[in-house]
Motif scaffolding. Sequence first.
Motif, mmCIF file in Angstrom:
data_model
loop_
_atom_site.group_PDB
_atom_site.id
_atom_site.type_symbol
_atom_site.label_atom_id
_atom_site.label_comp_id
_atom_site.label_asym_id
_atom_site.label_seq_id
_atom_site.Cartn_x
_atom_site.Cartn_y
_atom_site.Cartn_z
ATOM 1 N N LEU A 27 0.830 -1.206 0.000
ATOM 2 C CA LEU A 27 0.000 0.000 0.000
ATOM 3 C C LEU A 27 0.864 1.256 0.000
ATOM 4 O O LEU A 27 0.533 2.252 -0.669
ATOM 5 C CB LEU A 27 -0.922 -0.010 1.217
ATOM 6 C CG LEU A 27 -1.938 1.136 1.330
ATOM 7 C CD1 LEU A 27 -2.851 1.163 0.114
ATOM 8 C CD2 LEU A 27 -2.767 0.991 2.599
ATOM 9 N N LEU A 28 1.964 1.228 0.748
ATOM 10 C CA LEU A 28 2.884 2.365 0.746
ATOM 11 C C LEU A 28 3.411 2.645 -0.657
ATOM 12 O O LEU A 28 3.438 3.796 -1.115
ATOM 13 C CB LEU A 28 4.053 2.095 1.687
ATOM 14 C CG LEU A 28 3.829 2.235 3.195
ATOM 15 C CD1 LEU A 28 5.047 1.716 3.946
ATOM 16 C CD2 LEU A 28 3.553 3.680 3.570
ATOM 17 N N ILE A 29 3.848 1.599 -1.333
ATOM 18 C CA ILE A 29 4.422 1.746 -2.672
ATOM 19 C C ILE A 29 3.379 2.265 -3.652
ATOM 20 O O ILE A 29 3.644 3.178 -4.446
ATOM 21 C CB ILE A 29 5.007 0.406 -3.147
ATOM 22 C CG1 ILE A 29 6.216 0.013 -2.270
ATOM 23 C CG2 ILE A 29 5.422 0.489 -4.611
ATOM 24 C CD1 ILE A 29 6.716 -1.382 -2.519
ATOM 25 N N GLU A 30 2.168 1.717 -3.577
ATOM 26 C CA GLU A 30 1.104 2.145 -4.501
ATOM 27 C C GLU A 30 0.717 3.597 -4.244
ATOM 28 O O GLU A 30 0.507 4.364 -5.192
ATOM 29 C CB GLU A 30 -0.121 1.238 -4.338
ATOM 30 C CG GLU A 30 0.091 -0.172 -4.854
ATOM 31 C CD GLU A 30 -1.103 -1.084 -4.565
ATOM 32 O OE1 GLU A 30 -2.010 -0.633 -3.817
ATOM 33 O OE2 GLU A 30 -1.127 -2.204 -5.085
ATOM 34 N N THR A 31 0.648 3.968 -2.999
ATOM 35 C CA THR A 31 0.293 5.348 -2.665
ATOM 36 C C THR A 31 1.368 6.312 -3.149
ATOM 37 O O THR A 31 1.086 7.374 -3.715
ATOM 38 C CB THR A 31 0.106 5.504 -1.144
ATOM 39 O OG1 THR A 31 -0.870 4.565 -0.693
ATOM 40 C CG2 THR A 31 -0.357 6.909 -0.792
ATOM 41 N N HIS A 32 2.620 5.932 -2.949
ATOM 42 C CA HIS A 32 3.729 6.770 -3.399
ATOM 43 C C HIS A 32 3.705 6.928 -4.916
ATOM 44 O O HIS A 32 3.900 8.035 -5.448
ATOM 45 C CB HIS A 32 5.055 6.161 -2.941
ATOM 46 C CG HIS A 32 6.253 6.899 -3.444
ATOM 47 N ND1 HIS A 32 7.061 6.399 -4.448
ATOM 48 C CD2 HIS A 32 6.784 8.113 -3.088
ATOM 49 C CE1 HIS A 32 8.035 7.248 -4.696
ATOM 50 N NE2 HIS A 32 7.896 8.298 -3.876
ATOM 51 N N ARG A 33 3.461 5.841 -5.631
ATOM 52 C CA ARG A 33 3.407 5.909 -7.102
ATOM 53 C C ARG A 33 2.271 6.814 -7.575
ATOM 54 O O ARG A 33 2.416 7.560 -8.541
ATOM 55 C CB ARG A 33 3.225 4.505 -7.669
ATOM 56 C CG ARG A 33 4.492 3.657 -7.587
ATOM 57 C CD ARG A 33 4.222 2.234 -8.031
ATOM 58 N NE ARG A 33 5.436 1.416 -7.963
ATOM 59 C CZ ARG A 33 5.453 0.095 -8.097
ATOM 60 N NH1 ARG A 33 4.298 -0.569 -8.296
ATOM 61 N NH2 ARG A 33 6.589 -0.569 -8.024
#
Length: 952
Positions: free
Chosen positions: A893-899
């Motif tokens: 979720l962190l990675i997707e939000t950052h992207r």
Amino acid sequence: MAWNCLTIFLGLILLLLQPAAGEEIQFNRDIRPILADNCFPCHGPDSAARQGELRLDTEEGAFASEGILVRGKPKQSQLLSRLHHTDPAERMPPTDSGKSLSKKQIEKIRLWIEQGAVWQKHWAFVRPVRVDPPRHRSKWVRNEIDQFVLDQLLKRNLKPSPRATRQALIRRLSLDLIGLPPSVAEVEAFLGDDSAEAYEKVVDRLLESRHYGERMAQVWLDAARYADSHGYSLDRRRVMWPWRDWVIQAYNRNLPFRDFSIQQLAGDLLPEATVEQKLATGFNRNHPIQSEGGVINEEYRIETVVDRVETTSAVFLGLTMGCGRCHDHKYEPISQREFYSFFAFFNNVPETAHVGNADNQVDRPFVRAIPSQAQLGKLTSRLATLRERLANQPKRETSMTERVWIDDQLPRGAVAFGNGSGPDKFLFVDSSADHPVHSGKKSSTRTSQGLGQHGFQGAAEPISIPAGTMLFAHVFLDPRNPPREIMLQWNVGGSWEHRAIWGENLIPWGADGTSSRFAMGPLPEKGKWVRLEIPAEKVDLVDKQVSGWAFTQFDGQLHWDTAGWVSRQLSPQEQEINLLQGEFDALRQKAPMVMVMSEMNPPRKTFVLDRGQYDAPTRMEVQPGIPAVLGKLPEGKRPDRLTLAEWMFSGENPLTARVAVNRYWQMYFGTGLVESAEDFGTQGTPPSHPRLLDWLASEFVRSGWDVKAMQKKIVMSATYQQTSRISPSLRTVDPDNRLLARGSRFRLPAEAIRDQALFVSGLLVPRLGGKSVRPYQPPGLWKDVVYSNVPKFKQDHGDDLYRRSLYTYWKRSVPPPNLQALDAPSREACTLTRSRTNTPQGTLVLWNDPTFVEAARILAEKMTRLERESEQALERMFRSVLSRRPNSAERKLLIETHRFFLAEFREHPERAMELLRTGEFPRDEKLDAVEVAALTAVANALLGLDEAVSRN
């Protein structure tokens, strides 16, 4: 068939309503709360409101009339029959009272009468009896607290919860004991310590932290209704922060709670009272003060005395004594006469209760708040010794060199100016320092030469400047009112003619490039710390005799760091002398005046006031005293505040120790053993673990009122260390965790939420004490509530934006809005239990308040510098905020939000720049703006997570 089913169902309901077979009904636990809530208003302590000459709050009154209560015979007891009478005119409570008893409550009263109607004095008015803890053989038990808790759980066929994870425990401990989360390094060190003492070592470290006093003070300030303004309509500023700092230091040095309290209640009456002990009595001058013209002084003086009664009785006795101001208390055995006897202790202060103008911030009596006479004495003695040694030493050759830097901390946002050379380490003094120069208008200049206090003034005798020497100073240009010109000026051969000038060259003294004038170019960017530099060779000072320095500036406001001055290198003894002299001067000359308590001689007479009206004294004069239900003051002692304070910590008083340990328990479990921490009376809740409460109270007294020892006892217990995860069965049986079968989870105090954001970002300024500061708040907030003759809100800058929330300027009529949205009180009155609410306003603060957005931005920049890959930066950021690593779902979720944000800001880079402009802390322009903005958005979300703002 249907009728039979209904009959069975109703029978089961009645069984559930009844107490378990053979269970003993206790008057204090089961019956008194019912009577207090439903019957005492008409049949309680208030003689004027009592109906039918029936009194049910005392055993004598309840059994005075024949047939009202007949022990062992419920059917013959009129009390019971009136409770379920079929005729509304006969049934009690009356229908117009708005009160009624449930079937379960009536059944409890029936069983109590059947079991003999055994009466008990209210538990809080009975002295605590130290009992031995139960003894259960269990590996779970770690200390006596656990024995009491386990005993209650086993009686209900419950088991304690497992121990929380080590990450959760260190975060819990750190937030509870110092109000700040642990750093990533501290978490890793704890996880890597396999010793049996690892947990205890963390506890001891936190208890010895200087931030412990700040955490404890935050709770005490609520109780003491501390504020930086007087309150009421004008709500002008006041100076009480030295008392706040006294509280912090008292907790840090673990002043016994007995001494801590006696000094605040009556420090001025102690034999040969010190200034510090008098300062402590500011506790009872924290009340609101009217400062509007035309008020009736006596009216507001009476209000201040009533405020002291209400605050003192709530904080130290857990009683709502203020109800006795107008009539006998309706719920507690406190008469109106007894209220005014207690009132008399606080009625002798020679005060006016009115501050008449904006400049007068204090009302008599007051003291100049020199922190400690002992401290002054030590400084004086040390200075004399050092000066004597220095006088006996041979004179040494002097030369102008770089001074020895005492701090490696670089100024935040400092940039080089001038030729860019010179030392790269220097001492940072923020823009709120005690020695800024403020210029007037263009035609007016002011020159500062008084730097000797800090040891940076030029030598008294001329000194030679060797080749290679740099002249430089660190300055801060006020972004709101920057200067147009800055001039550095020095004395050569008795003449102040050598100058280096930055800016618009408003005053054309000398020609450019000559020895009398050296132009350094335009001013640097405003709002940043700048190092102004000039080599001595450029102004023809090499080998010249220089005897002093001055600093001049025009048309604006400038702050400078005196550590930036080049001076001759001082010996270690000279450096210590200068530092000590500066400390001594600050204590003697800059100590503010703080309101304190003192006694009139002869004392003011006290009379009962009719209906509590200030202008309606009756002929009933009273002497200082305590309610009879609490006992008597010692014979032969003068009945003053000191006698009262000492009685509170005597074995005769049943309340103070209980009240204190209950509030400590509330700090660490969210709710006290007595849920109504402010009310131990008949309207309050009975203790969930009465024997544990009394054991803790007796242990507190036995330890010598050792606050840190008591808190260590609590946090070392297995009860405290349980996981806060709640099972479905516990959610049903004990949703509020009153049985303590799990760890507690609750929202952090407002101050801890803000401080956490500053801490994890690296913005937090850890300096202890000092004047209250004004960080960001919405523009114009004071505009509609502040009169034209009252100072308006003026935001601070620099380090003052990043002090702990404890130091935020507290205006009673307009408390700090970001803290108030998170349930901080107004501090207009004593607050012992804060509310905890979840509102949209709180969430909006976490997402949009400049402090939180700026903290997210700086945290993002820090992670970008520490980690090259964004995924590592995201994980490190998560660990910084939550003290644990993300699981696989969270990492995804962190990675997707950052992207998502990265794509958004790449498409709209102007939005990224708008986000990065939030706050005054300089942006690191070397970093990619879009990447930092994306990480900032993620950091902002993390800081607002429920887990982040909760104590788990």
